[in-house]
Design a protein around this motif. Structure first.
Motif, PDB file in Angstrom:
ATOM      1  N   THR A 313       0.832  -1.209   0.000  1.00 25.67           N
ATOM      2  CA  THR A 313       0.000   0.000   0.000  1.00 25.67           C
ATOM      3  C   THR A 313       0.864   1.255   0.000  1.00 25.67           C
ATOM      4  OG1 THR A 313      -1.763  -1.162   1.173  1.00 25.67           O
ATOM      5  CG2 THR A 313      -1.815   1.236   1.262  1.00 25.67           C
ATOM      6  N   ARG A 314       1.966   1.204   0.755  1.00 21.44           N
ATOM      7  CA  ARG A 314       2.865   2.373   0.825  1.00 21.44           C
ATOM      8  C   ARG A 314       3.671   2.552  -0.452  1.00 21.44           C
ATOM      9  NH1 ARG A 314       3.952   0.252   5.922  1.00 21.44           N
ATOM     10  NH2 ARG A 314       5.991  -0.506   5.241  1.00 21.44           N
ATOM     11  N   GLU A 315       4.166   1.433  -1.008  1.00 16.24           N
ATOM     12  CA  GLU A 315       5.168   1.533  -2.079  1.00 16.24           C
ATOM     13  C   GLU A 315       4.609   1.354  -3.484  1.00 16.24           C
ATOM     14  OE1 GLU A 315       8.564  -0.865  -1.347  1.00 16.24           O
ATOM     15  OE2 GLU A 315       9.072   0.188   0.521  1.00 16.24           O
ATOM     16  N   ARG A 316       3.427   0.774  -3.616  1.00 15.73           N
ATOM     17  CA  ARG A 316       2.855   0.539  -4.943  1.00 15.73           C
ATOM     18  C   ARG A 316       1.417   1.045  -4.957  1.00 15.73           C
ATOM     19  NH1 ARG A 316       3.570  -5.441  -6.887  1.00 15.73           N
ATOM     20  NH2 ARG A 316       2.929  -4.453  -8.832  1.00 15.73           N
ATOM     21  N   LYS A 317       1.280   2.336  -5.080  1.00 21.09           N
ATOM     22  CA  LYS A 317      -0.040   2.951  -5.018  1.00 21.09           C
ATOM     23  C   LYS A 317      -0.781   2.777  -6.343  1.00 21.09           C
ATOM     24  CE  LYS A 317       1.270   6.257  -1.488  1.00 21.09           C
ATOM     25  NZ  LYS A 317       0.684   5.409  -0.447  1.00 21.09           N
ATOM     26  N   PRO A 318      -2.116   2.646  -6.295  1.00 22.75           N
ATOM     27  CA  PRO A 318      -2.905   2.523  -7.535  1.00 22.75           C
ATOM     28  C   PRO A 318      -2.664   3.733  -8.441  1.00 22.75           C
ATOM     29  CG  PRO A 318      -4.259   2.076  -5.602  1.00 22.75           C
ATOM     30  CD  PRO A 318      -2.957   2.599  -5.094  1.00 22.75           C
ATOM     31  N   ARG A 319      -2.545   3.464  -9.741  1.00 24.99           N
ATOM     32  CA  ARG A 319      -2.257   4.531 -10.707  1.00 24.99           C
ATOM     33  C   ARG A 319      -3.517   5.072 -11.375  1.00 24.99           C
ATOM     34  NH1 ARG A 319       1.458   0.089 -13.269  1.00 24.99           N
ATOM     35  NH2 ARG A 319      -0.208  -1.074 -12.222  1.00 24.99           N
ATOM     36  N   HIS A 320      -4.664   4.465 -11.073  1.00 26.61           N
ATOM     37  CA  HIS A 320      -5.907   4.833 -11.743  1.00 26.61           C
ATOM     38  C   HIS A 320      -7.050   4.251 -10.918  1.00 26.61           C
ATOM     39  CE1 HIS A 320      -9.099   4.489 -14.859  1.00 26.61           C
ATOM     40  NE2 HIS A 320      -8.474   5.488 -15.461  1.00 26.61           N
ATOM     41  N   ALA A 321      -8.238   4.826 -11.050  1.00 25.78           N
ATOM     42  CA  ALA A 321      -9.387   4.322 -10.296  1.00 25.78           C
ATOM     43  C   ALA A 321      -9.668   2.849 -10.602  1.00 25.78           C
ATOM     44  CB  ALA A 321     -10.622   5.161 -10.614  1.00 25.78           C
ATOM     45  N   PHE A 322      -9.301   2.397 -11.810  1.00 29.77           N
ATOM     46  CA  PHE A 322      -9.522   1.000 -12.187  1.00 29.77           C
ATOM     47  C   PHE A 322      -8.223   0.187 -12.166  1.00 29.77           C
ATOM     48  CE2 PHE A 322     -13.754   2.123 -13.094  1.00 29.77           C
ATOM     49  CZ  PHE A 322     -14.488   0.970 -13.347  1.00 29.77           C
ATOM     50  N   ASP A 323      -7.251   0.632 -11.372  1.00 32.47           N
ATOM     51  CA  ASP A 323      -6.061  -0.189 -11.161  1.00 32.47           C
ATOM     52  C   ASP A 323      -6.441  -1.233 -10.109  1.00 32.47           C
ATOM     53  OD1 ASP A 323      -3.596  -1.341 -10.870  1.00 32.47           O
ATOM     54  OD2 ASP A 323      -2.515   0.517 -10.438  1.00 32.47           O
ATOM     55  N   LEU A 324      -7.238  -2.187 -10.544  1.00 36.64           N
ATOM     56  CA  LEU A 324      -7.875  -3.109  -9.610  1.00 36.64           C
ATOM     57  C   LEU A 324      -6.938  -4.175  -9.072  1.00 36.64           C
ATOM     58  CD1 LEU A 324     -11.373  -3.543 -11.275  1.00 36.64           C
ATOM     59  CD2 LEU A 324     -10.748  -2.188  -9.275  1.00 36.64           C
ATOM     60  N   LYS A 325      -5.736  -4.220  -9.569  1.00 41.60           N
ATOM     61  CA  LYS A 325      -4.773  -5.139  -8.968  1.00 41.60           C
ATOM     62  C   LYS A 325      -4.324  -4.583  -7.618  1.00 41.60           C
ATOM     63  CE  LYS A 325      -0.341  -7.447  -9.611  1.00 41.60           C
ATOM     64  NZ  LYS A 325       0.837  -7.647 -10.482  1.00 41.60           N
ATOM     65  N   LEU A 326      -3.954  -3.305  -7.581  1.00 39.11           N
ATOM     66  CA  LEU A 326      -3.350  -2.729  -6.388  1.00 39.11           C
ATOM     67  C   LEU A 326      -4.334  -2.009  -5.480  1.00 39.11           C
ATOM     68  CD1 LEU A 326      -0.108  -1.237  -7.997  1.00 39.11           C
ATOM     69  CD2 LEU A 326      -0.356  -3.391  -6.772  1.00 39.11           C
ATOM     70  N   ALA A 327      -5.508  -1.627  -5.980  1.00 36.02           N
ATOM     71  CA  ALA A 327      -6.454  -0.831  -5.204  1.00 36.02           C
ATOM     72  C   ALA A 327      -6.873  -1.549  -3.920  1.00 36.02           C
ATOM     73  CB  ALA A 327      -7.694  -0.531  -6.053  1.00 36.02           C
ATOM     74  N   ALA A 328      -7.185  -0.764  -2.889  1.00 34.44           N
ATOM     75  CA  ALA A 328      -7.732  -1.355  -1.660  1.00 34.44           C
ATOM     76  C   ALA A 328      -9.013  -2.103  -2.013  1.00 34.44           C
ATOM     77  CB  ALA A 328      -8.023  -0.246  -0.652  1.00 34.44           C
ATOM     78  N   GLY A 329      -9.109  -3.343  -1.526  1.00 38.55           N
ATOM     79  CA  GLY A 329     -10.263  -4.161  -1.884  1.00 38.55           C
ATOM     80  C   GLY A 329     -10.198  -4.701  -3.293  1.00 38.55           C
ATOM     81  N   GLY A 330      -8.999  -4.712  -3.869  1.00 35.36           N
ATOM     82  CA  GLY A 330      -8.822  -5.159  -5.249  1.00 35.36           C
ATOM     83  C   GLY A 330      -8.319  -6.589  -5.341  1.00 35.36           C
ATOM     84  N   LEU A 331      -7.668  -6.894  -6.457  1.00 37.00           N
ATOM     85  CA  LEU A 331      -7.253  -8.261  -6.761  1.00 37.00           C
ATOM     86  C   LEU A 331      -6.226  -8.791  -5.761  1.00 37.00           C
ATOM     87  CD1 LEU A 331      -7.950 -10.321  -8.995  1.00 37.00           C
ATOM     88  CD2 LEU A 331      -5.897  -9.588 -10.199  1.00 37.00           C
ATOM     89  N   VAL A 332      -5.276  -7.950  -5.345  1.00 31.90           N
ATOM     90  CA  VAL A 332      -4.265  -8.408  -4.390  1.00 31.90           C
ATOM     91  C   VAL A 332      -4.920  -8.840  -3.081  1.00 31.90           C
ATOM     92  CG1 VAL A 332      -2.376  -7.624  -2.897  1.00 31.90           C
ATOM     93  CG2 VAL A 332      -2.270  -7.202  -5.351  1.00 31.90           C
TER      94      VAL A 332
END
Length: 447
Positions: A313-332
């Motif tokens: 969360t600190r080092e790889r922030k979502p780059r877009h609203a649909f960056d669903l890999k990294l987003a909170a509650g996303g794929l990760v």
């Protein structure tokens, strides 16, 4: 053609791309006759130009890929694994030299990736089916190249009698969910007697298999006149980038027994043997099974998982609203729920090395993660979105890439009436996943 362009959601840009495409065609090509007589081809081509820049670029720079779209067997090719594998094998089988095989792998790889993506964007193949086909293509190419690399390597260095070797896949290749832009995530494992190879330039096992791995990575990822086939990611080998390129099975077992971090075991929970000598794949699977079944301090394991997620969360922030890999509650977060459940309750789940959605659904069925079935459904929606983004967009995390035409296409393929409804539902799904993750980690400490 103009009528079809006029119906596109991004008509001006589609016309400009179509003009670029037509200007590059050699004289005498009967494209207009084809477009007049094949409404489906006309509509698909305009759709690419209007809403899928990655596909438009492929058509503009490799006009011959259009041939595959008008082949009556197109739907069969992109939906059946055995048909795809046979096509790849036939094309590679005509190579007259190692260098030609390397180039042919790139040609057929790029063409088939384009056709699978075309099947996805036209609705011919589902997102899950596209993931399976992208993975089948990658596996087939990796196996054929590995066979030939071993033969070429043996010309100078010979072979080590009694040696066994396996390629262990991780990530999306392991779970059968590769996308248009996925890397090949794998390591090489071997078991061999401590003798030199029998070639003109004999090598000991550690040196032999490290050099063999280098040759394989070059065969897959080195740029040639036909481009790059795949990027190769080998960071999940023991000790990461600081470790040797190839690992003995004994070393692999020792590392995961004594030195591996929890996150490495998370990754190992869905690892899968892609290619192996004789029964060596079964030996690797058995070793992974023992690693996954060992007793663990549940509280420490969950703390490690949460620390890993906080670091991301600190080092790889979502780059877009649909960056669903990294987003909170996303794929990760979905993957961490599934992988951590394999670490703390693998025996109850009883699906060793299974992909995320299957693990989540099973965890729901047995009551381990009550929301499991719903989480598996959300995983399917996320996967569809990420497959379409990967196939259609060159720069998916730049806002300007999200044209109205692409948003409409994405909503259609995700089975939503419009993009705004999809965006609202995705935000609600992220909240569901975050809540389910928090509840799971609290429960997992006391199992």
């Amino acid at each position: 053609m103009l009528t079809t362009l006029g119906r596109a959601g991004n008509a001006d840009e589609a016309l400009a791309r179509m003009d670029n495409f037509l200007s590059r065609l050699p004289g005498g090509v009967q494209l207009f006759a084809l477009l007049r007589n094949h409404e489906q081809l006309r509509t698909l081509l305009v759709q690419f130009m209007a809403s899928a820049p990655r596909m438009a670029e492929a058509v503009i720079h490799r006009a011959h890929v259009v041939d595959g779209l008008i082949d009556p067997a197109f739907a069969n090719d992109v939906t059946h694994r055995d048909v795809l594998v046979a096509k790849v094998d036939a094309f590679l089988g005509d190579a007259r030299s190692y260098e030609e095989l390397i180039d042919r792998a790139r040609i057929i790889g790029q063409e088939q990736k384009f056709l699978i993506a075309a099947g996805l964007l036209s609705g011919t193949v589902s997102a899950a089916g596209a993931g399976e086909q992208f993975t089948a293509l990658a596996e087939t190419l990796l196996r054929r190249l590995f066979d030939r690399v071993q033969d070429e390597f043996a010309i100078r260095h010979g072979r080590i009698e009694g040696a066994k070797v396996a390629l262990l896949g991780f990530g999306k290749m392991a779970s059968g969910e590769m996308t248009f832009t996925s890397d090949l995530d794998f390591i090489l494992l071997y078991d061999a007697p401590e003798i030199d190879s029998d070639g003109e330039k004999g090598l000991g096992p550690a040196h032999y298999f490290a050099r063999l791995t280098q040759r394989l990575v070059a065969a897959v990822s080195a740029p040639t006149s036909e481009g790059v086939l795949y990027e190769a990611d080998m960071r999940l080998r023991p000790s990461g980038n600081a470790g040797p390129l190839a690992t003995s099975l004994a070393g692999f077992k020792a590392y995961h027994r004594d030195n591996a971090w929890t996150w490495e075991h998370l990754a190992l929970s869905r690892a899968r043997v892609i290619a192996s000598t004789a029964n060596f794949g079964a030996e690797v699977d058995a070793a992974i099974g023992k690693i996954m079944q060992r007793p663990r301090d549940l509280s420490k394991t969950i703390d490690d998982v949460l620390s890993m997620r906080a670091l991301m969360t600190r080092e790889r922030k979502p780059r877009h609203a649909f960056d669903l890999k990294l987003a909170a509650g996303g794929l990760v977060d979905l993957e961490f729920i599934a992988q951590s459940s394999q670490l703390v309750s693998g025996a109850a789940i009883d699906l060793p090395q299974a992909p995320t959605a299957k693990v989540l659904a099973q965890a729901g069925r047995i009551g381990l993660v009550p929301e499991g079935q719903r989480l598996a459904e959300i995983h399917g929606v996320y996967s569809t979105i990420l497959q379409v983004m990967s196939s259609a967009l060159i720069s998916p995390f730049k806002e300007e890439a999200w044209s109205p035409a692409f948003k409409e296409l994405l909503a259609q393929l995700a089975h939503y009436p419009d993009f705004d409804r999809l965006a609202l539902d995705v935000a609600a799904m992220q909240a569901e996943v975050s809540a389910a993750a928090a509840a799971w980690y609290e429960k997992a400490r006391s199992l």
